[in-house]
Design a protein around this motif. Structure first.
Motif, PDB file in Angstrom:
ATOM      1  N   LYS A   1       0.781  -1.077  -0.440  1.00 16.53           N
ATOM      2  CA  LYS A   1      -0.174   0.084   0.054  1.00 16.53           C
ATOM      3  C   LYS A   1       0.893   0.744  -0.086  1.00 16.53           C
ATOM      4  CE  LYS A   1      -3.607   2.654   2.842  1.00 16.53           C
ATOM      5  NZ  LYS A   1      -4.619   2.275   3.953  1.00 16.53           N
ATOM      6  N   ALA A   2       2.061   1.146   1.156  1.00 15.64           N
ATOM      7  CA  ALA A   2       2.565   2.730   0.569  1.00 15.64           C
ATOM      8  C   ALA A   2       3.750   2.087  -0.404  1.00 15.64           C
ATOM      9  CB  ALA A   2       3.756   2.241   2.186  1.00 15.64           C
TER      10      ALA A   2
ATOM     11  N   GLN B   1       2.007   6.700  -6.365  1.00 17.47           N
ATOM     12  CA  GLN B   1       1.628   7.678  -6.847  1.00 17.47           C
ATOM     13  C   GLN B   1       1.849   8.912  -6.673  1.00 17.47           C
ATOM     14  OE1 GLN B   1      -3.174   6.994  -4.764  1.00 17.47           O
ATOM     15  NE2 GLN B   1      -3.345   8.816  -6.051  1.00 17.47           N
ATOM     16  N   VAL B   2       1.893   9.248  -5.872  1.00 16.96           N
ATOM     17  CA  VAL B   2       2.812  10.556  -4.879  1.00 16.96           C
ATOM     18  C   VAL B   2       4.116  10.733  -6.638  1.00 16.96           C
ATOM     19  CG1 VAL B   2       4.267  12.233  -3.396  1.00 16.96           C
ATOM     20  CG2 VAL B   2       2.536  10.458  -2.935  1.00 16.96           C
TER      21      VAL B   2
ATOM     22  N   GLU C   1      -3.405  16.594  -6.610  1.00 17.41           N
ATOM     23  CA  GLU C   1      -3.960  15.269  -6.257  1.00 17.41           C
ATOM     24  C   GLU C   1      -3.805  15.055  -5.737  1.00 17.41           C
ATOM     25  OE1 GLU C   1      -1.566  15.226 -10.866  1.00 17.41           O
ATOM     26  OE2 GLU C   1      -1.037  16.453  -8.462  1.00 17.41           O
ATOM     27  N   GLU C   2      -5.078  14.081  -4.377  1.00 16.93           N
ATOM     28  CA  GLU C   2      -4.824  13.424  -4.028  1.00 16.93           C
ATOM     29  C   GLU C   2      -4.293  12.411  -3.629  1.00 16.93           C
ATOM     30  OE1 GLU C   2      -7.486  14.132  -1.073  1.00 16.93           O
ATOM     31  OE2 GLU C   2      -8.119  15.674  -2.453  1.00 16.93           O
ATOM     32  N   VAL C   3      -3.291  12.935  -2.595  1.00 17.03           N
ATOM     33  CA  VAL C   3      -2.421  11.730  -1.365  1.00 17.03           C
ATOM     34  C   VAL C   3      -2.974  11.305  -0.156  1.00 17.03           C
ATOM     35  CG1 VAL C   3      -1.108  12.890  -3.742  1.00 17.03           C
ATOM     36  CG2 VAL C   3      -1.547  13.047  -0.794  1.00 17.03           C
ATOM     37  N   ALA C   4      -1.969  10.148  -0.024  1.00 19.81           N
ATOM     38  CA  ALA C   4      -1.926   9.829   1.826  1.00 19.81           C
ATOM     39  C   ALA C   4      -2.109  10.864   2.252  1.00 19.81           C
ATOM     40  CB  ALA C   4      -1.097   8.513   1.324  1.00 19.81           C
ATOM     41  N   ASP C   5      -2.186  10.530   3.379  1.00 19.58           N
ATOM     42  CA  ASP C   5      -2.111  11.661   4.555  1.00 19.58           C
ATOM     43  C   ASP C   5      -0.563  11.784   4.636  1.00 19.58           C
ATOM     44  OD1 ASP C   5      -4.806  12.001   4.990  1.00 19.58           O
ATOM     45  OD2 ASP C   5      -4.586  10.838   6.577  1.00 19.58           O
ATOM     46  N   GLY C   6       0.784  10.894   4.428  1.00 25.67           N
ATOM     47  CA  GLY C   6       2.114  11.237   4.678  1.00 25.67           C
ATOM     48  C   GLY C   6       2.669  11.569   3.494  1.00 25.67           C
ATOM     49  N   TYR C   7       1.781  11.871   2.446  1.00 21.76           N
ATOM     50  CA  TYR C   7       2.632  13.117   1.331  1.00 21.76           C
ATOM     51  C   TYR C   7       1.629  13.605   1.367  1.00 21.76           C
ATOM     52  CZ  TYR C   7       4.719   8.114   0.194  1.00 21.76           C
ATOM     53  OH  TYR C   7       5.415   6.864   0.719  1.00 21.76           O
TER      54      TYR C   7
END
Length: 500
Positions: A146-147, A153-154, A176-182
């Motif tokens: 997932k990461a 993606q990022v 773009e929508e990215v994970a919270d960590g990014y």
């Protein structure tokens, strides 16, 4: 180890120890035994607990019951039992299936038990339950996947924006929508891009202001160069005029010095003439004194002549009384009387002449005295004039010295002005080079796409915060106009040049 026990001890002791060892393994390990064809002979409590079966549910079941169907039908599974049947041991990590398709992971060692003929009697397996470890690994793997997917993606989005950024497009905002960590990375990129865009906007506007300022500096340098040339020419003419004035003053000083020498000589001659007049006055005074004495002597002679005449008269009277006896004496007395009268007349004439001469001597004495007084005044005036001429000569020398110093200062100013003109030419050349460099920098910066607010008032206002730009903007009207005409150059306010 077992061979060593067999050698050192008797068989019963060895069997007891082997039994105890197996008991220890049964307590700590998942244990199960199979026939050579794979059917369960026995399973220990650890196995039943881990797989969720009862003993009755597993005894007689084939080994494939505890593996996934796909694996059970594979060539790998066939080779697995072929190896065990041939007496080979197999160890490794295996994915098994418990009751109700429960997934169980074990690290197991399958060892064939051989009889004395080296034939496989059965297969025993001891294993460790590593399901929790595998699940943790799988969870970690899923999280890693997932990461990795989020990172991909990022990085894909960031690579696309960086590609646009590398192409010079600074308007590309990462949305773009990215994970919270990014999200922090996305925000940092957007802030960095916006900061770079605003910085380049500032550079663009600053380069324009610098270009304008360098143009003004170049124009002002040209103007200053022409003024410096005019000033140098004026200073050169001033130096030439000062040289002529210095020469004239030097000649005047020399002439004044010569006049002073002549006046000193005239003063000495006048002093000598005054002394001569004083001597003449003294001589005239002595002549007057002598004349007075002569008058006195002549008076005495006139008295003597009078007495002689009187005596001669008395003698004639007495001779007449004597008659013929005194006739001769009477003649003598008559002659004496005539001589006395002539002597008296001569004495009177001499007295008159001496009196007249005394008047002339007195007049001469007075005139000589007046001449002496006049000569004394002349000597005094000549002395004053000599002092004045000496002062004039000294002032002329001081003026000549001062003019020489002024001339040297003007010559030095001329040299400094020429050096300033040279430095102004160098400044002009530097300003021209600066214009070229600014134009080159502007061409480089204009390759970037900075958005519609490329000429925004905010950016221009930020650029106008620089002092040099403010001065350039302020001087645009005054310096730019003064370059065109020579008449307006003279009327230019010094304030502009001081500020420049």
């Amino acid at each position: 180890m077992f061979g060593k026990l067999k050698e050192d001890r008797n068989l019963d002791a060895w069997r007891d120890e082997a039994f105890l060892t197996l008991e220890a393994l049964n307590r700590s390990q998942v244990g199960i035994s199979f026939t050579s064809d794979g059917h369960v002979i026995e399973a220990n409590a650890n196995f039943l607990s881990v797989f969720g079966y009862t003993r009755a549910e597993v005894v007689g079941k084939h080994h494939r019951t505890f593996v996934e169907p796909v694996y059970a039908g594979s060539q790998e599974y066939h080779d697995f039992w072929q190896k065990l049947k041939s007496g080979g041991a197999v160890s490794g990590r295996f994915k098994c299936r418990g009751k109700d398709d429960k997934v169980v992971w074990v690290r197991a060692a399958y060892d064939p038990v051989l009889d004395r003929s080296k034939r496989v009697m059965k297969v025993i397996a001891f294993a460790q339950n590593i399901t929790a470890n595998i699940e943790a690994e799988e969870t970690q793997a899923r999280e890693k996947a997932k990461a990795d997917q989020e990172l991909m993606q990022v990085t894909t989005a960031l690579a696309a924006h960086l590609q646009r950024l590398a192409a010079g497009d600074l308007t590309s905002t990462m949305t773009e929508e990215v994970a919270d960590g990014y999200k922090q990375l996305r925000d940092n990129y957007n802030r960095a891009r916006e900061t770079l865009r605003l910085s380049l906007l500032t550079v663009v506007n600053a380069s324009e202001a610098i270009h304008l300022g360098s143009s003004e500096i170049s124009s002002a340098s040209d103007l200053m160069a022409r003024r410096a040339e005019q000033q140098a020419a004026s200073l050169e003419e001033t130096a030439a005029a000062l040289n002529q004035i210095s020469t004239t003053l030097k000649r005047g000083s020399e002439g004044a010095q010569a006049v002073a020498v002549s006046m000193n000589a005239a003063k000495e001659e006048a002093v000598k003439s005054g002394q001569t007049v004083l001597n003449a006055v003294d001589a005239m005074a002595k002549i007057a004194t002598s004349s007075k004495k002569i008058v006195q002597i002549v008076g005495v002679i006139d008295e003597i002549a009078f007495q002689t005449n009187l005596l001669a008269l008395n003698a004639g009277v007495e001779a007449a009384r004597a008659g013929d006896a005194g006739r001769g004496f009477a003649v003598v007395a008559s002659e004496v009387r005539v001589l006395a009268q002539r002597c008296s007349a001569a004495a009177k004439e001499i007295k008159g002449l001496i009196t007249a001469s005394s008047g002339d001597v007195d007049a001469g004495v007075k005139l000589v005295g007046d001449a002496g007084t006049a000569l004394t005044g002349i000597v005094t005036n000549i002395t004053n004039l000599d002092q004045l001429m000496a002062d004039i000569a000294s002032s002329a020398r001081e003026q000549a010295t001062g003019l020489a110093e002024v001339n040297a200062a003007v010559n030095q100013m001329d040299q400094v002005t020429q050096q300033n003109a040279s430095m102004i030419e160098e400044t002009n050349a530097a300003a021209s080079n600066l214009q070229k460099e600014v134009m080159a920098m502007d061409e480089l910066v204009r390759r970037f796409e900075l958005g519609r607010d490329r000429r925004s008032q905010a950016a221009v206002s930020s650029v106008q915060g620089f002092p040099a730009v403010r001065k350039a903007a302020k001087q645009k009207s005054c310096l730019g106009a003064n370059v065109t005409t020579g008449t307006r150059l003279v009327a230019t306010s010094d304030e502009n040049w001081d500020e420049f």
